[in-house]
Design an enzyme around this catalytic site. Structure first.
Site, PDB file in Angstrom:
ATOM      1  N   GLN A   1       0.819  -1.198   0.000  1.00  0.00           N
ATOM      2  CA  GLN A   1       0.000   0.000   0.000  1.00  0.00           C
ATOM      3  C   GLN A   1       0.859   1.258   0.000  1.00  0.00           C
ATOM      4  O   GLN A   1       2.035   1.225   0.356  1.00  0.00           O
ATOM      5  CB  GLN A   1      -0.924   0.026   1.219  1.00  0.00           C
TER       6      GLN A   1
ATOM      7  N   HIS B   1     -19.902  11.647   7.213  1.00  0.00           N
ATOM      8  CA  HIS B   1     -20.156  10.978   8.484  1.00  0.00           C
ATOM      9  C   HIS B   1     -21.537  11.302   9.048  1.00  0.00           C
ATOM     10  O   HIS B   1     -22.189  10.418   9.627  1.00  0.00           O
ATOM     11  CB  HIS B   1     -19.048  11.325   9.490  1.00  0.00           C
TER      12      HIS B   1
ATOM     13  N   ASP C   1     -11.761  -9.078  10.850  1.00  0.00           N
ATOM     14  CA  ASP C   1     -12.270  -8.848   9.502  1.00  0.00           C
ATOM     15  C   ASP C   1     -13.786  -8.688   9.571  1.00  0.00           C
ATOM     16  O   ASP C   1     -14.474  -9.467  10.252  1.00  0.00           O
ATOM     17  CB  ASP C   1     -11.896 -10.032   8.605  1.00  0.00           C
TER      18      ASP C   1
ATOM     19  N   ASP D   1     -18.627   1.463   6.822  1.00  0.00           N
ATOM     20  CA  ASP D   1     -17.792   2.593   6.407  1.00  0.00           C
ATOM     21  C   ASP D   1     -16.608   2.032   5.635  1.00  0.00           C
ATOM     22  O   ASP D   1     -15.496   1.962   6.129  1.00  0.00           O
ATOM     23  CB  ASP D   1     -17.341   3.375   7.641  1.00  0.00           C
TER      24      ASP D   1
END
Length: 290
Positions: free
Chosen positions: A33, A64, A140, A158
């Site tokens: 990443q 949000h 997870d 989210d």
């Protein structure tokens, strides 16, 4: 990346947006990443992952507030909320403003993300991690919703875009898991991209969610850093009335909750479920395309 350089977003081929980098606060570039957080004069602190903006201080409140207050006020009596992802703390901040909640659970796959964001994006969480109702689970998201014995009134996903680590949060397995751990009259919502540019994502989510929920739709908000049109939020429940509440009812609940928002209000809530015709056409087409 040096000060005053230009950072270009790479989400779409052929066009995009750029930000001037006033100061790099953090950079981690590995084989897996490329994470950067930098300061920008127009949008404050900006966090990007693999060339895609995830959040900015300037406009995060729109995202949000809409992903939190729409389902919570539509439900009207939520006691337990599950947040999937949300490591930057912004969703937790907004959820924790609802005093009637008894328990807030957040499932984040990487504990380091939480600590990182508390350090570099402190305004997002604004102390919400210290809420006594809050519980952090490092797991997870798909695994949690398919294995837990707990039930929730509202689930907020989210998630990032459906590539890389975020891809599993757009699968039938995840949606089925969310359905199994929702209470009766429970509501599921999720970030679902900018529909003008990511139409297939909305069509696919709509089809998959329809296997598990009787009332599936989207609502919307315009968020500047997610450019290209409206951002869509997936909505799924088994009670169509929750999506069709009148503004007066929402106003009463809003006032009772004592909320003071910068974007959300009951009129915005009601209007957000009105979708543009190009999206309605795509959702109703037999093949899922215009």
């Amino acid at each position: 990346m040096a000060q005053n350089e230009i950072w270009y977003e790479t989400l779409h081929a052929g066009f995009g947006q750029y930000f001037t980098v006033d100061k790099v606060l953090y950079r981690e570039k590995t084989g897996h990443q490329d994470l950067i957080i930098f300061e920008n004069a127009a949008f404050g602190r900006v966090m990007a992952l693999d060339g895609v903006v995830q959040t900015t201080e300037r406009d995060e409140f729109i995202y949000h507030e809409m992903l939190t207050h729409v389902p919570l006020l539509a439900h009207g009596n939520a006691k337990k909320v599950l947040i999937i992802g949300g490591g930057d703390g912004g969703m937790l901040r907004e959820v924790s403003r609802h005093a009637g909640l008894e328990q807030i659970t957040m499932v984040e796959i990487d504990a380091g993300v939480v600590e990182f964001c508390r350090q570099y994006l402190p305004n997002h969480s604004a102390g919400a991690y210290d809420d006594p109702r809050f519980r952090l689970v490092i797991d997870d998201g798909v695994n949690f919703v398919t294995q837990t014995s707990e039930k929730f009134d509202v689930i907020i996903s989210d998630c990032t875009d459906p590539v890389g680590p975020g891809e599993s949060l757009f699968t039938s397995e995840f949606y089925q898991g969310c359905k199994r751990c929702l209470n009766e009259n429970g509501i599921f919502v999720a970030q679902n991209g900018v529909s003008f540019l990511q139409q297939d994502e909305a069509v696919t989510s709509h089809r998959k969610l329809g296997h598990y929920f009787s009332d599936v739709s989207f609502y919307q908000a315009a968020i500047p850093t997610y450019y290209g049109g409206i951002m869509t939020f997936a909505w799924a429940s088994d009670n169509p009335a929750q999506r069709q509440l009148d503004t007066a009812t929402l106003q009463a609940r809003f006032a009772s909750a004592g909320l003071n928002c910068r974007y959300y209000n009951p009129a915005i809530h009601t209007g957000s479920f009105a979708l543009p015709q190009y999206l309605l056409n795509a959702l109703s087409a037999p093949t899922g395309h215009l």
